[in-house]
Design a protein around this motif. Structure first.
Motif, PDB file in Angstrom:
ATOM      1  N   ILE A   5      -0.777  31.150  13.478  1.00 14.55           N
ATOM      2  CA  ILE A   5      -0.905  29.689  13.509  1.00 14.55           C
ATOM      3  C   ILE A   5      -1.973  29.267  14.517  1.00 14.55           C
ATOM      4  N   GLU A   6      -2.010  29.945  15.664  1.00 16.63           N
ATOM      5  CA  GLU A   6      -2.971  29.592  16.706  1.00 16.63           C
ATOM      6  C   GLU A   6      -4.372  30.106  16.406  1.00 16.63           C
ATOM      7  N   GLY A   7      -4.506  30.982  15.414  1.00 22.02           N
ATOM      8  CA  GLY A   7      -5.815  31.484  15.048  1.00 22.02           C
ATOM      9  C   GLY A   7      -6.190  32.782  15.734  1.00 22.02           C
ATOM     10  N   ASP A   8      -5.283  33.384  16.498  1.00 23.77           N
ATOM     11  CA  ASP A   8      -5.573  34.634  17.194  1.00 23.77           C
ATOM     12  C   ASP A   8      -5.084  35.803  16.351  1.00 23.77           C
ATOM     13  N   TYR A   9      -5.768  36.052  15.233  1.00 24.54           N
ATOM     14  CA  TYR A   9      -5.302  37.068  14.310  1.00 24.54           C
ATOM     15  C   TYR A   9      -6.241  38.260  14.230  1.00 24.54           C
ATOM     16  N   GLY A  10      -7.231  38.320  15.081  1.00 25.73           N
ATOM     17  CA  GLY A  10      -8.034  39.517  15.240  1.00 25.73           C
ATOM     18  C   GLY A  10      -8.925  39.930  14.094  1.00 25.73           C
ATOM     19  N   VAL A  11      -9.442  39.012  13.312  1.00 24.30           N
ATOM     20  CA  VAL A  11     -10.358  39.403  12.244  1.00 24.30           C
ATOM     21  C   VAL A  11     -11.807  39.252  12.674  1.00 24.30           C
ATOM     22  N   GLY A  12     -12.029  38.901  13.920  1.00 24.83           N
ATOM     23  CA  GLY A  12     -13.389  38.812  14.432  1.00 24.83           C
ATOM     24  C   GLY A  12     -14.173  37.695  13.781  1.00 24.83           C
ATOM     25  N   ASP A  13     -15.419  37.982  13.465  1.00 27.33           N
ATOM     26  CA  ASP A  13     -16.317  36.973  12.889  1.00 27.33           C
ATOM     27  C   ASP A  13     -16.341  36.996  11.375  1.00 27.33           C
ATOM     28  N   VAL A  14     -15.345  37.647  10.757  1.00 24.01           N
ATOM     29  CA  VAL A  14     -15.335  37.773   9.305  1.00 24.01           C
ATOM     30  C   VAL A  14     -15.207  36.410   8.649  1.00 24.01           C
ATOM     31  N   SER A  15     -14.367  35.558   9.184  1.00 20.95           N
ATOM     32  CA  SER A  15     -14.134  34.257   8.580  1.00 20.95           C
ATOM     33  C   SER A  15     -13.764  33.258   9.656  1.00 20.95           C
ATOM     34  N   SER A  16     -14.117  32.008   9.437  1.00 22.95           N
ATOM     35  CA  SER A  16     -13.761  30.986  10.409  1.00 22.95           C
ATOM     36  C   SER A  16     -12.361  30.455  10.184  1.00 22.95           C
ATOM     37  N   ASN A  17     -11.757  30.794   9.044  1.00 23.90           N
ATOM     38  CA  ASN A  17     -10.387  30.356   8.793  1.00 23.90           C
ATOM     39  C   ASN A  17      -9.625  31.469   8.079  1.00 23.90           C
ATOM     40  N   LEU A  18      -8.318  31.443   8.208  1.00 26.10           N
ATOM     41  CA  LEU A  18      -7.462  32.445   7.583  1.00 26.10           C
ATOM     42  C   LEU A  18      -6.658  31.768   6.487  1.00 26.10           C
ATOM     43  N   VAL A  19      -6.796  32.249   5.268  1.00 33.55           N
ATOM     44  CA  VAL A  19      -6.001  31.735   4.167  1.00 33.55           C
ATOM     45  C   VAL A  19      -4.702  32.523   4.161  1.00 33.55           C
ATOM     46  N   LEU A  20      -3.611  31.852   4.450  1.00 35.79           N
ATOM     47  CA  LEU A  20      -2.315  32.505   4.541  1.00 35.79           C
ATOM     48  C   LEU A  20      -1.413  31.919   3.460  1.00 35.79           C
ATOM     49  N   ASN A  21      -1.203  32.683   2.402  1.00 38.71           N
ATOM     50  CA  ASN A  21      -0.360  32.198   1.329  1.00 38.71           C
ATOM     51  C   ASN A  21       1.103  32.518   1.641  1.00 38.71           C
ATOM     52  N   VAL A  22       1.987  32.127   0.770  1.00 39.39           N
ATOM     53  CA  VAL A  22       3.415  32.315   0.990  1.00 39.39           C
ATOM     54  C   VAL A  22       3.756  33.800   1.088  1.00 39.39           C
ATOM     55  N   ASP A  23       3.176  34.618   0.221  1.00 38.35           N
ATOM     56  CA  ASP A  23       3.452  36.054   0.266  1.00 38.35           C
ATOM     57  C   ASP A  23       3.019  36.658   1.594  1.00 38.35           C
ATOM     58  N   GLY A  24       1.843  36.272   2.054  1.00 43.03           N
ATOM     59  CA  GLY A  24       1.361  36.778   3.336  1.00 43.03           C
ATOM     60  C   GLY A  24       2.241  36.343   4.492  1.00 43.03           C
ATOM     61  N   CYS A  25       2.708  35.115   4.435  1.00 43.52           N
ATOM     62  CA  CYS A  25       3.590  34.593   5.481  1.00 43.52           C
ATOM     63  C   CYS A  25       4.919  35.345   5.487  1.00 43.52           C
ATOM     64  N   ILE A  26       5.499  35.549   4.320  1.00 45.90           N
ATOM     65  CA  ILE A  26       6.767  36.277   4.225  1.00 45.90           C
ATOM     66  C   ILE A  26       6.581  37.712   4.707  1.00 45.90           C
ATOM     67  N   GLY A  27       5.473  38.346   4.326  1.00 44.41           N
ATOM     68  CA  GLY A  27       5.196  39.702   4.787  1.00 44.41           C
ATOM     69  C   GLY A  27       5.088  39.768   6.297  1.00 44.41           C
ATOM     70  N   ALA A  28       4.368  38.812   6.898  1.00 39.39           N
ATOM     71  CA  ALA A  28       4.224  38.784   8.350  1.00 39.39           C
ATOM     72  C   ALA A  28       5.571  38.569   9.030  1.00 39.39           C
ATOM     73  N   LEU A  29       6.396  37.699   8.471  1.00 38.73           N
ATOM     74  CA  LEU A  29       7.718  37.448   9.059  1.00 38.73           C
ATOM     75  C   LEU A  29       8.611  38.677   8.976  1.00 38.73           C
ATOM     76  N   PHE A  30       8.583  39.376   7.848  1.00 37.08           N
ATOM     77  CA  PHE A  30       9.396  40.587   7.723  1.00 37.08           C
ATOM     78  C   PHE A  30       8.914  41.685   8.664  1.00 37.08           C
ATOM     79  N   LEU A  31       7.602  41.820   8.827  1.00 38.52           N
ATOM     80  CA  LEU A  31       7.090  42.812   9.770  1.00 38.52           C
ATOM     81  C   LEU A  31       7.490  42.461  11.190  1.00 38.52           C
ATOM     82  N   ASP A  32       7.444  41.171  11.518  1.00 35.79           N
ATOM     83  CA  ASP A  32       7.887  40.722  12.834  1.00 35.79           C
ATOM     84  C   ASP A  32       9.371  41.006  13.021  1.00 35.79           C
ATOM     85  N   LEU A  33      10.155  40.773  11.983  1.00 37.33           N
ATOM     86  CA  LEU A  33      11.595  41.052  12.034  1.00 37.33           C
ATOM     87  C   LEU A  33      11.851  42.542  12.237  1.00 37.33           C
ATOM     88  N   LEU A  34      11.115  43.381  11.515  1.00 41.23           N
ATOM     89  CA  LEU A  34      11.263  44.828  11.677  1.00 41.23           C
ATOM     90  C   LEU A  34      10.955  45.252  13.107  1.00 41.23           C
TER      91      LEU A  34
END
Length: 92
Positions: A5-34
């Motif tokens: 959410i804060e934009g600190d996702y470590g992709v460097g200069d690849v893109s100025s914004n991160l497109v985070l869809n529902v699947d990506g969000c759920i995946g990130a939450l499950f990895l965080d839960l694990l």
């Protein structure tokens, strides 16, 4: 998730914004839960990810959506959508 959410996702200069869809969000939450639940060792969590258990969540969701579309078409008494053959490209 806060890093995303804060934009600190470590992709460097690849893109100025991160497109985070529902699947990506759920995946990130499950990895965080694990990682943070304490219920899994690092080795067990890595194994769950490597085997692809989390992919099953998305397969189930897609299946439910497909069934929902088919039932909705029946409810509306419309035939299932068929894409025109001339728009289908087969390669070998």
């Amino acid at each position: 998730m806060s890093e995303l959410i804060e934009g600190d996702y470590g992709v460097g200069d690849v893109s100025s914004n991160l497109v985070l869809n529902v699947d990506g969000c759920i995946g990130a939450l499950f990895l965080d839960l694990l990682a943070s639940s304490g219920a899994f060792t690092k080795k067990e969590a890595d194994e769950v990810v490597e085997i692809g258990y989390l992919n099953a969540l998305f397969v189930v969701a897609r299946s439910i959506g497909l069934i929902g579309h088919a039932l909705d078409q029946k409810r509306l008494q419309q035939p299932l959508y068929r894409h025109p053959w001339e728009d289908v490209l087969y390669t070998s």
